[in-house]
Design an enzyme around this catalytic site. Structure first.
Site, PDB file in Angstrom:
ATOM      1  N   CYS A 189     -47.840  50.176 -19.908  1.00 42.31           N
ATOM      2  CA  CYS A 189     -48.892  49.158 -20.355  1.00 42.31           C
ATOM      3  C   CYS A 189     -47.849  48.015 -20.816  1.00 42.31           C
ATOM      4  CB  CYS A 189     -49.465  49.624 -21.797  1.00 42.31           C
ATOM      5  SG  CYS A 189     -50.443  48.489 -22.367  1.00 42.31           S
ATOM      6  N   CYS A 199     -50.713  43.613 -15.553  1.00 42.72           N
ATOM      7  CA  CYS A 199     -51.511  44.394 -16.503  1.00 42.72           C
ATOM      8  C   CYS A 199     -51.613  45.703 -15.616  1.00 42.72           C
ATOM      9  CB  CYS A 199     -52.796  43.865 -16.786  1.00 42.72           C
ATOM     10  SG  CYS A 199     -53.919  45.126 -17.413  1.00 42.72           S
TER      11      CYS A 199
HETATM   12  N1  DGL Z   1     -53.168  48.384 -19.217  1.00 44.26           N
HETATM   13  C1  DGL Z   1     -52.605  47.582 -20.018  1.00 44.26           C
HETATM   14  C2  DGL Z   1     -51.514  46.502 -19.867  1.00 44.26           C
HETATM   15  O1  DGL Z   1     -50.878  46.803 -18.845  1.00 44.26           O
HETATM   16  C3  DGL Z   1     -53.617  46.991 -21.098  1.00 44.26           C
HETATM   17  C4  DGL Z   1     -54.972  46.843 -20.993  1.00 44.26           C
HETATM   18  C5  DGL Z   1     -55.783  46.561 -22.219  1.00 44.26           C
HETATM   19  O2  DGL Z   1     -55.898  47.609 -22.808  1.00 44.26           O
HETATM   20  O3  DGL Z   1     -56.362  45.592 -22.474  1.00 44.26           O
HETATM   21  O4  DGL Z   1     -51.482  45.598 -20.415  1.00 44.26           O
END
Ligand code: DGL
Length: 260
Positions: free
Chosen positions: A70, A182
């Site tokens: 993440c 993301c």
């Molecule tokens: N998948 C996550 C990232 O890479 C976060 C997405 C979220 O929860 O807003 O930033």
């Protein structure tokens, strides 16, 4: 021992998918913080608390490494996490460096798509400052894509109008490379291709993170069979109906364009 993967939701699967390809004989834990997703629009301190609790839970299962799959969580809390555990903790950050290096001399731009929280963080600002001497990096938050992925909605009729609206301020012809900053965004490669065309590079950090994981594990490899134990905010996912969501998404990645 297993390898832990953490994300706010289903996005981390895009990184786990690459790890499964590179390290198919490891066994994995995949933890999605489904009670609190999305992170990208929440206050930083709250997200920090969620991630700390989740990583503590994963560590309690006995793991030899944890991948924070993440970008948002990495940008906020990776240094604190590394200081708290004695096994390797890997993070992921927007792949701005390979994107800038991949640009040709045509003065095209790098468009970084990520969450608002990632883009606001000092870590990201410093990264861009160190690489972007001639202002070619443009950043744009796309919270709607996180919500669409969580709703398992990949329909062109929902995704394309959202993307077109959000990208109104960007001159698509000027973009040479798009960074998927993301981990939820690689699920939308096909839609992004429809908007940006086939000559634009779509870069994400999933392969780099999987390679880094392999390097860090060194000879501490297992003879497992690629099993994945799924958890949602600390609860094991055991029902077939709920597990099928994760299987479906991993299958979806099999048929998608491969990441760079
Ligand atoms: N998948 C996550 C990232 O890479 C976060 C997405 C979220 O929860 O807003 O930033």
């Amino acid at each position: 021992m297993k390898i832990g993967f953490f994300d706010s939701g289903v996005g981390g699967l895009t990184v786990l998918d690459q790890a499964l390809k590179l390290l198919p004989h490891e066994d994995y834990i995949f933890y999605a913080d489904t009670d609190h997703v999305p992170y990208g629009e929440k206050p930083k301190d709250l997200v920090k608390q969620y991630v700390t609790e989740a990583v503590d839970f994963i560590a309690g299962q006995g793991v030899k490494a944890i991948v924070i799959a993440c970008n948002t969580a990495t940008s906020i809390v990776i240094d604190d996490l590394r200081a708290s555990y004695d096994f390797p903790i890997l993070g992921i950050e927007p792949a701005v460096k390979p994107a800038v290096l991949a640009l040709d001399k045509e003065k095209k731009k790098v468009l970084v798509l990520a969450t608002r929280l990632t883009l606001q963080e000092e870590k990201y600002k410093k990264l861009v400052k160190s690489l972007d001497s001639d202002n070619r990096v443009v950043s744009l938050p796309l919270p709607g894509l996180v919500e669409l992925a969580e709703a398992l909605d990949f329909k062109d009729e929902d995704v394309l109008p959202y993307l077109r609206e959000q990208l109104q301020s960007i001159d698509i012809r000027e973009v040479g490379t798009v960074v998927l900053g993301c981990t939820h965004f690689p699920f939308f490669r096909t839609a992004l291709r429809q908007i940006f065309g086939h000559d634009v590079g779509l870069i994400d950090g999933s392969i780099g993170t999987a390679k880094q994981l392999k390097r860090l594990l060194g000879d501490r490899l297992e003879d497992g069979s690629g099993t994945i134990a799924f958890y949602e905010s600390g609860r094991p996912v055991l029902e077939e109906a709920r597990l099928s969501k994760y299987r479906l998404l991993l299958n979806r990645l099999e048929t998608a364009e491969s990441p760079v």
